[in-house]
Design a protein around this motif. Structure first.
Motif, mmCIF file in Angstrom:
data_model
loop_
_atom_site.group_PDB
_atom_site.id
_atom_site.type_symbol
_atom_site.label_atom_id
_atom_site.label_comp_id
_atom_site.label_asym_id
_atom_site.label_seq_id
_atom_site.Cartn_x
_atom_site.Cartn_y
_atom_site.Cartn_z
ATOM 1 N N PHE A 210 13.894 18.612 34.841
ATOM 2 C CA PHE A 210 12.936 18.452 33.884
ATOM 3 C C PHE A 210 11.794 19.317 33.373
ATOM 4 N N TYR A 211 10.770 20.058 32.348
ATOM 5 C CA TYR A 211 9.231 20.314 32.942
ATOM 6 C C TYR A 211 8.282 19.201 32.603
ATOM 7 N N TYR A 212 7.712 19.033 33.613
ATOM 8 C CA TYR A 212 6.547 18.148 33.250
ATOM 9 C C TYR A 212 5.232 19.315 32.666
ATOM 10 N N ILE A 213 4.180 18.570 31.770
ATOM 11 C CA ILE A 213 3.069 19.601 31.200
ATOM 12 C C ILE A 213 2.531 18.454 31.389
ATOM 13 N N TYR A 214 1.499 19.014 32.083
ATOM 14 C CA TYR A 214 0.316 18.315 32.420
ATOM 15 C C TYR A 214 -0.284 18.136 31.536
ATOM 16 N N PHE A 215 -1.396 17.596 30.984
ATOM 17 C CA PHE A 215 -2.712 17.302 30.314
ATOM 18 C C PHE A 215 -4.103 16.748 30.824
ATOM 19 N N PRO A 317 15.023 23.084 30.509
ATOM 20 C CA PRO A 317 15.079 22.171 31.174
ATOM 21 C C PRO A 317 15.932 20.657 30.021
ATOM 22 N N GLU A 318 16.203 19.675 30.714
ATOM 23 C CA GLU A 318 17.075 18.201 30.378
ATOM 24 C C GLU A 318 15.943 17.934 28.969
ATOM 25 N N THR A 319 14.489 17.871 29.570
ATOM 26 C CA THR A 319 13.894 17.054 28.372
ATOM 27 C C THR A 319 12.698 18.274 29.283
ATOM 28 N N ILE A 320 11.375 17.855 28.233
ATOM 29 C CA ILE A 320 10.446 17.888 28.718
ATOM 30 C C ILE A 320 9.191 16.994 28.359
ATOM 31 N N ARG A 355 13.989 16.595 23.090
ATOM 32 C CA ARG A 355 13.474 17.246 23.667
ATOM 33 C C ARG A 355 11.852 17.150 24.474
ATOM 34 N N LEU A 356 11.112 16.247 24.000
ATOM 35 C CA LEU A 356 9.770 15.807 24.105
ATOM 36 C C LEU A 356 9.704 14.910 25.086
ATOM 37 N N THR A 357 9.014 13.883 25.587
ATOM 38 C CA THR A 357 9.170 12.353 26.756
ATOM 39 C C THR A 357 7.571 12.413 27.036
#
Length: 410
Positions: A210-215, A317-320, A355-357
């Motif tokens: 997966f890909y992690y977007i860090y805000f 990725p499986e999800t972001i 697609r987004l989690t």
């Protein structure tokens, strides 16, 4: 990579960690299954398990009866058998958490700072560490993990602008903390730490890739591939905040224009709020300045939508997963505004995951990740090699120090 032990006596510190890591990954699991997986004899595994039970690291759980005879006993980690302290440094202050082996946060503390200079921050580290240790004064402390904002050692991006730590160039954070504490200290980028924490304790447990977007104050990300956080050649993989996605857009302190984090980040929203009300805060923005938030989302969502398609096409990725230093309500609003998402390789037939989690950790994600740096580091087989062949140094090994099982139970 398969975990394999050694039946040589000098490898006992290494083997302890092989067994612990196997239990952590596979629990509940029986002794015989551990022995087969790691290539040790059942006798060796049983001896190690007895040591770990006496130290309060491991506990047995009986299976439900299925027929005649006693059900077998499976092993799992004792959540209260060890703790780690996570520290997170940001341009707006320092946070700390005490985290147990199961990833549960025992307590947190945030220390806001107007200027996060090294001279001001190291005394804060000491105070926060003492506060966290006081939460479990008899608990086994495995180590200290420190998550620092990135990118690392890139002059134009690491030390310039409101999303960075100015004045920290060349500061040996790990070494300075290690000099002041007997506990092992592990330092890493906040992006790698948050992805590790998500993989071990959050919704990321459900995914191998997966890909992690860090805000955060700025914006960044990290790819997890087959369960492993991808760090890059210099630890800077995932610095998506400096992707120039808006041609001729807002100037960025890095020297480029239109960088993603100039539109999508805590700093981006804060700048828009402060232009209307110098006393405005992101924490109360949804109620106090709903119009400013709406305008920011209208501007930020299309840029984030492009970034999502880019990430999906690059990493498949499986999800972001997205989370960070903002409320779930704010992030949910932002994610909803990205719909419909752009076409990418994520639009495959038979897809069953979103697609987004949204991260389940919320604003504690980095703190749990920082502590995970210490837990994974102290329990790793490689760390055990430091003690191999020198049993007289066992008292220095954090895996063999701390309370006994009776003290943990008390």
């Amino acid at each position: 990579m398969a975990l394999r032990g050694t039946n040589q006596e000098f490898g006992r510190p290494y083997n302890r960690r092989i067994v612990l890591e196997t239990i952590r990954l596979e629990a509940p699991i029986a002794r015989g299954d551990i022995a087969r997986q790691v290539g040790l004899t059942v006798q060796t595994v049983s001896t190690i398990i007895r040591e770990l039970e006496l130290q309060g690291f491991v506990m047995g759980v009986r299976e439900a009866p299925k027929g005649r005879g006693l059900p077998r006993t499976n092993l799992t980690l004792n959540p209260e058998g060890g703790f780690a302290i996570g520290l997170h440094v940001t341009p707006i202050g320092v946070s700390a958490a005490l985290v147990n082996l199961a990833g549960k946060i025992v307590g947190t503390r945030h220390h806001p700072m107007a200027r996060v200079s090294p001279e001001a921050t190291f005394p804060v580290f000491q105070a926060l560490i003492a506060e966290m240790q006081a939460l479990r004064p008899k608990g086994r402390m495995l180590g200290i993990g420190v998550a620092m904002p990135g990118p690392s050692d890139v002059d134009s991006m690491s030390f310039v602008g409101p999303t960075t730590l100015e004045g920290w160039k060349g500061v040996p954070v790990r070494d300075r903390l290690a000099e002041a504490h007997v506990l092992p200290v592990f330092a890493g980028a906040e992006l790698g730490a948050v992805a590790l924490g998500e993989r071990l304790y959050g919704v990321g447990r459900e995914f191998r890739s997966f890909y992690y977007i860090y805000f955060g104050v700025g914006l960044g990300g990290a790819a997890v591939q087959d369960g492993t956080v991808q760090r890059g050649a210099h630890g800077n993989a995932g610095e998506i905040g400096h992707l120039p996605l808006v041609p001729g857009g807002d100037p960025c302190p890095c020297g480029n224009r239109g960088c993603l984090e100039r539109y999508v980040s805590r700093d981006a929203l804060d700048r828009r709020l402060k232009a209307v009300d110098p006393n405005a805060t992101i924490e109360t923005a949804l109620t106090d300045h709903a119009g400013v938030v709406d305008a920011w989302i209208d501007e930020a969502a299309p840029v984030l939508r492009s970034a999502i398609a880019t990430i999906e096409n690059l990493y498949d990725p499986e999800t972001i997963v997205i989370g960070g230093l903002a409320s779930d309500a704010l992030l949910e609003r932002l994610l909803a505004a990205t719909e419909p998402l752009m076409h990418s390789v994520a639009e495959r037939s038979g897809r069953t995951t979103p697609r987004l989690t949204l991260s389940s950790d919320g604003q504690d994600a980095v703190l749990r990740g920082a502590a995970a740096l210490a837990i994974s580091g102290a329990l790793s087989p490689r760390f055990g090699l430091l003690f191999a062949g020198e049993e007289e140094r066992a008292e220095r090994d954090p895996i063999m120090t701390g309370p006994s099982r009776k003290e943990v139970a008390a």
